[in-house]
Each structure stands twice: as structure tokens, then as C-alpha cells.
Scaffold this motif. Structure first.
Motif, short mmCIF file in Angstrom:
data_model
loop_
_atom_site.label_atom_id
_atom_site.label_comp_id
_atom_site.label_asym_id
_atom_site.label_seq_id
_atom_site.Cartn_x
_atom_site.Cartn_y
_atom_site.Cartn_z
N GLU A 53 0.78 -1.22 -0.03
CA GLU A 53 0.11 0.16 -0.09
C GLU A 53 0.86 1.12 -0.07
N ILE A 54 0.42 2.20 -0.93
CA ILE A 54 1.13 3.47 -0.95
C ILE A 54 0.14 4.69 -1.00
N SER A 55 0.32 5.99 -0.37
CA SER A 55 -0.56 6.89 -0.64
C SER A 55 -0.32 7.42 -1.96
N ARG A 56 -1.48 8.18 -2.45
CA ARG A 56 -1.03 8.75 -3.84
C ARG A 56 -0.16 10.07 -3.73
N TYR A 57 0.09 10.86 -2.22
CA TYR A 57 1.00 11.59 -1.95
C TYR A 57 1.73 11.27 -0.79
N ASP A 58 2.98 11.39 -0.73
CA ASP A 58 3.99 11.50 0.32
C ASP A 58 3.61 12.73 1.22
N LYS A 59 3.19 12.37 2.58
CA LYS A 59 3.04 13.58 3.38
C LYS A 59 4.09 14.32 3.53
N LYS A 60 5.43 13.88 3.77
CA LYS A 60 6.66 14.53 3.86
C LYS A 60 6.99 15.46 2.85
N ILE A 61 6.62 14.89 1.53
CA ILE A 61 7.11 15.77 0.26
C ILE A 61 6.03 17.03 0.04
N VAL A 62 4.40 16.77 0.56
CA VAL A 62 3.71 17.76 0.44
C VAL A 62 3.91 18.68 1.42
N GLU A 100 17.95 32.13 -3.86
CA GLU A 100 19.34 31.73 -3.86
C GLU A 100 19.46 30.71 -4.90
N GLY A 101 20.15 31.12 -6.01
CA GLY A 101 20.24 30.08 -7.19
C GLY A 101 19.08 29.64 -7.75
N GLU A 102 18.91 28.42 -8.39
CA GLU A 102 17.95 27.88 -8.93
C GLU A 102 17.66 26.42 -8.40
N PRO A 103 16.42 26.04 -8.46
CA PRO A 103 15.98 24.82 -7.80
C PRO A 103 16.82 23.64 -7.98
N MET A 104 17.45 23.52 -9.56
CA MET A 104 18.26 22.29 -9.79
C MET A 104 19.63 22.58 -9.08
N ASP A 105 19.87 23.37 -8.50
CA ASP A 105 21.22 23.71 -7.84
C ASP A 105 21.23 22.75 -6.56
N TYR A 106 20.06 22.73 -6.03
CA TYR A 106 19.98 21.84 -4.84
C TYR A 106 19.54 20.50 -5.05
N LEU A 107 19.66 20.00 -6.26
CA LEU A 107 19.32 18.57 -6.49
C LEU A 107 20.08 17.45 -5.67
N GLU A 108 21.12 17.76 -5.73
CA GLU A 108 22.08 16.71 -5.25
C GLU A 108 22.30 16.97 -3.75
N MET A 130 10.35 22.54 10.56
CA MET A 130 9.32 22.78 9.75
C MET A 130 10.23 22.93 8.21
N ILE A 131 11.35 23.50 8.45
CA ILE A 131 12.53 23.31 7.17
C ILE A 131 13.63 23.29 7.77
N ASP A 132 14.86 22.85 6.76
CA ASP A 132 16.28 22.76 7.42
C ASP A 132 16.61 24.09 6.52
N THR A 133 17.82 24.57 7.00
CA THR A 133 18.63 25.69 6.37
C THR A 133 19.76 25.08 5.75
N MET A 134 20.08 23.91 5.38
CA MET A 134 21.15 23.43 4.68
C MET A 134 20.95 23.04 3.14
N GLY A 135 19.81 23.55 2.66
CA GLY A 135 19.58 22.97 1.21
C GLY A 135 19.23 21.64 0.92
N TYR A 136 18.60 20.97 2.01
CA TYR A 136 18.55 19.20 1.58
C TYR A 136 17.07 19.14 0.92
N GLY A 137 16.06 20.06 1.26
CA GLY A 137 14.69 19.84 1.03
C GLY A 137 14.41 19.63 -0.50
N ILE A 138 15.00 20.12 -1.37
CA ILE A 138 14.48 19.53 -2.83
C ILE A 138 15.09 18.45 -3.13
N HIS A 139 16.39 18.08 -2.65
CA HIS A 139 17.02 16.58 -2.85
C HIS A 139 16.02 15.67 -2.19
#
Length: 325
Positions: A53-62, A100-108, A130-139
């Protein structure tokens, strides 16, 4: 105040609805998430008996996407943060270009932002986890979506000085899903490349050659497709106790979003998703069998005529698909 602090959820389907949320955002984001129709999907490998079973959306991503909107919103532009629910995807919109930069800059996950548009707000949200300030969120969002074998998030620049992010909650191309499910060790870079193929976004010849050499895609004329289902185990998605193929789930998702569809619209939806080894006549025959199966199972019904069908979800299945989790 001329600077509104407001979140808005909008259901952009035939069942239209909306709701506004005000601070404290620590509570408002959870309330907004609970308005999203996050139905359960059950994934069943063909040779297995037990579904996953898997939800349509991942709560952490949302919540990561929503918290990013709040932290990076340009409140001086007098606008809301908006979350639009469109059938099998969510669209997040906030005013203010990427600071600060572009979204893809934080992908890795290697880039650390040096500054924030709203430093005090960002610090407060960090202290509340609620967030981190090290740039890990998008990755983390991309990695979690990849682990679910769902399409990658999409950042768009269609609106000046604004950020628009789409999170997919369903299958776009069954071939992509099958390839990811069978190849769990793929790098995030390769998954992004496969995602571009399913979304028909151009790739360099070097990347295409690598994917083809790895047996992940095949070439036909000037186009590329995913390795055929015959080379992978077939997987299905179920919404209740019955098994649905990926193609059947595409039809169900389409009818959830648009309420109804003609036969030509369903043909257009499915034809480029079916294997290229099939002729147009075979694809039409397979699509007809698929619709007949869903009708016999009571999942869909024909509100039109035999010659000009208009397909809709049955009332019972429509209610099941709207059930929140």
C-alpha cells in the motif's frame, strides 16, 4: 495589514471547492494537508500475492513543498500561497523568484543557501522543524518521489517572479513506473533522465545512448520508449480489492480529474503508453477490452450510446476514490 499571510487550498476538478487558512501556520499547514484527497493505492507485483500500500502523495513531500512556499514567499507582493489540487497532482504557487540560485542547484543536496528572503521567519521555522537551512529539502523531495516510482516534481518558470511546483500523485507512463520498480539501484540522475523521456523533454545524445545501452529504453525512429513490458515484470495498481493494470489506473485517474471521457479521448490517453510492437488496430482492441473489463467490474459506466460512448466513474467507485486517508 497590506501584506496578507494566508494559505489557500483549491480543488480544481468538477467537484470544485476551496478553503483559506491563516496563521499560526504551524497548525494551518496540517489542516490544509488534511483537505487533500490523498487516497490509498495498492501496488501488486504480478507474481506476488501480498499488495504494497502507498498513498497517492507522500505527506513529507507535500509538507516540505508547502513549508518552502511559506519560508520563501515574497510577502511584500500582497499575495497568498496557493495549493491547487488537480486530480492526480498538486500545484504549489508562491510569489517571489528563487532567492538563492535555481531549484536544480539543490538537487544533489550539496549546495548550502547563503541567505534567505525572510531570515527571521526561516529561523523560526527551522526551530520548529518545519524546514532545514542546509539546502536538503529539494533533494529529499526528489529522492522520496523516486523511491515511490512516481514522476519527478516539476519546477516551472511560466510566471515572472514566482515559483510554481507540481507534485505528481499518479502514473504518467506505465513504462517509466515498471523500469523504476525493476531497477531500484538507478542513480537520481538516470531517474531524472527517464522522467524527461516520459514527459517528452529533449535529452542529449550521450544520455540517450547510456540509457539505451543499459537496456532501460529502446529507440523507434526518432523517438525513445521505455523497455517493453515483456522485459520487465508487469505491475498493477488497485484501488479496492480488485487489481488494476497501470493503464487501467490511468483511465481511472483521468475520469477522476475530468469526470467523463469519449472513446477518442481515452485512445489518445493510452495509445502512446502501449508497447510499440502493437499496431494501431491492436492498441484500439486492447483499449476496448480494458474499458469492457472496468465496466464489468462496476468501476466505470457508459452514459452515452454504444456508437458514441461517454465514460464516467460509477457512483460507488467515485465515492471510494474521494475517500481521504
Amino acid at each position: 495589514s497590506p501584506h496578507p499571510a494566508q494559505l489557500t487550498w483549491k480543488l480544481d476538478t468538477p467537484d470544485r471547492a476551496y478553503e483559506h487558512f491563516t496563521p499560526p501556520f504551524l497548525l494551518a499547514t496540517t489542516k490544509l494537508y488534511q483537505r487533500i484527497r490523498n487516497t490509498q493505492l495498492r501496488l501488486i507485483p504480478q507474481d506476488d500475492l501480498l499488495p504494497v500500500e502507498i498513498s497517492r502523495y507522500d505527506k513529507k513531500i507535500v509538507l516540505e513543498a508547502l513549508h518552502n512556499c511559506i519560508a520563501h514567499q515574497d510577502y511584500a507582493r500582497n499575495a497568498r500561497v496557493v495549493v491547487i489540487e488537480q486530480g492526480n497532482r498538486l500545484v504549489f504557487e508562491n510569489e517571489g523568484e528563487f532567492f538563492e540560485g535555481e531549484p536544480m542547484d539543490y538537487l544533489e543536496g550539496n549546495r548550502v543557501p547563503l541567505r534567505y528572503r525572510n531570515p527571521f521567519l526561516s529561523q523560526a521555522m527551522t526551530e520548529l522543524n518545519m524546514i532545514d537551512t542546509m539546502g536538503y529539502g529539494i533533494h529529499d523531495m526528489y529522492s522520496r518521489q523516486a523511491s515511490r516510482c512516481f514522476p519527478m516534481p516539476d519546477y516551472e518558470n511560466s510566471k515572472a517572479r514566482a515559483v510554481r511546483l507540481t507534485i505528481h500523485g499518479g502514473v504518467i507512463n506505465p513504462g517509466y513506473y515498471r523500469v523504476l520498480f525493476q531497477n531500484r539501484e538507478l542513480s537520481l540522475g538516470d531517474i531524472l533522465a527517464l522522467d524527461r523521456i516520459q514527459k517528452k523533454i529533449p535529452l542529449s545524445n550521450k544520455i540517450l545512448t547510456r540509457l539505451k545501452s543499459a537496456g532501460l529504453i529502446s529507440e523507434k525512429g526518432e523517438s525513445y520508449n521505455f523497455a517493453s513490458a515483456e522485459k520487465n515484470k508487469a505491475y498493477g495498481i488497485v484501488g479496492s480489492d480488485q487489481g488494476y493494470s497501470l493503464e487501467e489506473q490511468l483511465v481511472i485517474d483521468y475520469l477522476m480529474e475530468f469526470r467523463q471521457a469519449s472513446r477518442s479521448e481515452i485512445d489518445k490517453l493510452l495509445f502512446d503508453k502501449l508497447t510499440d510492437t502493437m499496431t494501431a488496430k491492436q492498441k484500439r482492441h486492447k483499449t476496448g477490452n480494458l474499458l469492457s473489463k472496468l465496466r464489468q467490474q462496476g468501476v466505470i459506466m457508459n452514459k452515452g450510446s454504444r456508437g458514441q460512448p461517454v465514460w464516467m466513474l460509477s457512483e460507488q467507485d467515485s465515492d471510494n476514490n474521494r475517500k481521504e486517508v
